[in-house]
Design a protein around this motif. Structure first.
Motif, mmCIF file in Angstrom:
data_model
loop_
_atom_site.group_PDB
_atom_site.id
_atom_site.type_symbol
_atom_site.label_atom_id
_atom_site.label_comp_id
_atom_site.label_asym_id
_atom_site.label_seq_id
_atom_site.Cartn_x
_atom_site.Cartn_y
_atom_site.Cartn_z
ATOM 1 N N ILE A 1 0.579 -1.177 -0.068
ATOM 2 C CA ILE A 1 -0.113 0.009 -0.001
ATOM 3 C C ILE A 1 0.830 1.186 0.129
ATOM 4 O O ILE A 1 1.869 1.213 1.087
ATOM 5 N N THR B 1 -6.550 2.046 -2.762
ATOM 6 C CA THR B 1 -5.072 2.086 -3.283
ATOM 7 C C THR B 1 -5.272 3.661 -3.991
ATOM 8 O O THR B 1 -6.460 4.104 -4.539
ATOM 9 N N ILE C 1 -8.943 -1.678 -0.779
ATOM 10 C CA ILE C 1 -8.018 -2.069 0.514
ATOM 11 C C ILE C 1 -9.017 -3.049 1.339
ATOM 12 O O ILE C 1 -8.916 -4.061 1.776
#
Ligand code: NAG
Length: 173
Positions: free
Chosen positions: A85, A155, A161
């Motif tokens: 990430i 993201t 996510i």
């Protein structure tokens, strides 16, 4: 009686003004579909479970559960991140109190992690297992009521996510 009516109209006026001003959203009070409980002691659910998510939250524990106004809340959670990430990730957060939308805002995920010092986590967040613990104080001034929270993190390239939702009721004292 007239006092009651005045009060009622006052409230109605405030409410409709707020709606016009775009401060609150009406008819927007349904919880998101496709939820699944998260293990542990918390009111949180994973949402959008039919969509692929880059973070699997395996367990969340709140102490006390449910949270209490004016008390410290200890949050511990663990999960697994499947893909890195990076900067640019963001979280859309919506908070409703009953049918009133209190907050609908997008936060920078990496900045939020740093500002809140979540175990020193900072981007890029590499794939792997994470175990975090954080103590937050719930202000005593929070109005009583039923709060519904929905948070979706993405993201930079808009891949999901995680999606989290939960209902917390703060009873009047
Ligand atoms: C919450 O924790 C902080 C820091 O540990 C402490 O200073 C504070 O008194 C605590 N608040 C309550 C309501 O227990």
């Amino acid at each position: 009686m007239t006092h009651c009516l005045k009060f009622l109209f006052g409230l109605l006026f405030l409410y409709t003004s707020a709606v016009h001003a775009g401060l609150v959203g009406v008819f927007n009070a349904l919880p998101p579909p496709n939820t699944k409980p998260i293990d542990g002691e918390s009111p949180l659910l994973q949402c959008d479970v039919l969509d692929k998510q880059l973070l699997e939250i395996k367990e969340v524990n709140l102490s006390p559960n449910p949270p209490v106004r004016g008390d410290n809340l200890t949050i511990s959670a663990n999960g697994e991140v499947f893909e890195t990430i990076e900067e640019g990730a963001y979280v859309d957060v919506e908070v409703r109190l009953g049918y009133i939308r209190l907050l609908s805002q997008t936060f920078d995920l990496c900045q939020t992690l740093e500002d809140n010092d979540i175990e020193g986590l900072s981007c890029p967040i590499e794939p792997g297992q994470y175990d975090i613990k954080k103590i937050v104080e719930i202000p005593g001034e929070v109005p009583p009521g039923k709060y519904v929270v929905v948070a979706r993190a993405y993201t930079e390239s808009d891949d999901l996510i995680t999606c989290l939702t939960g209902e917390i009721v703060f009873p009047p004292r």
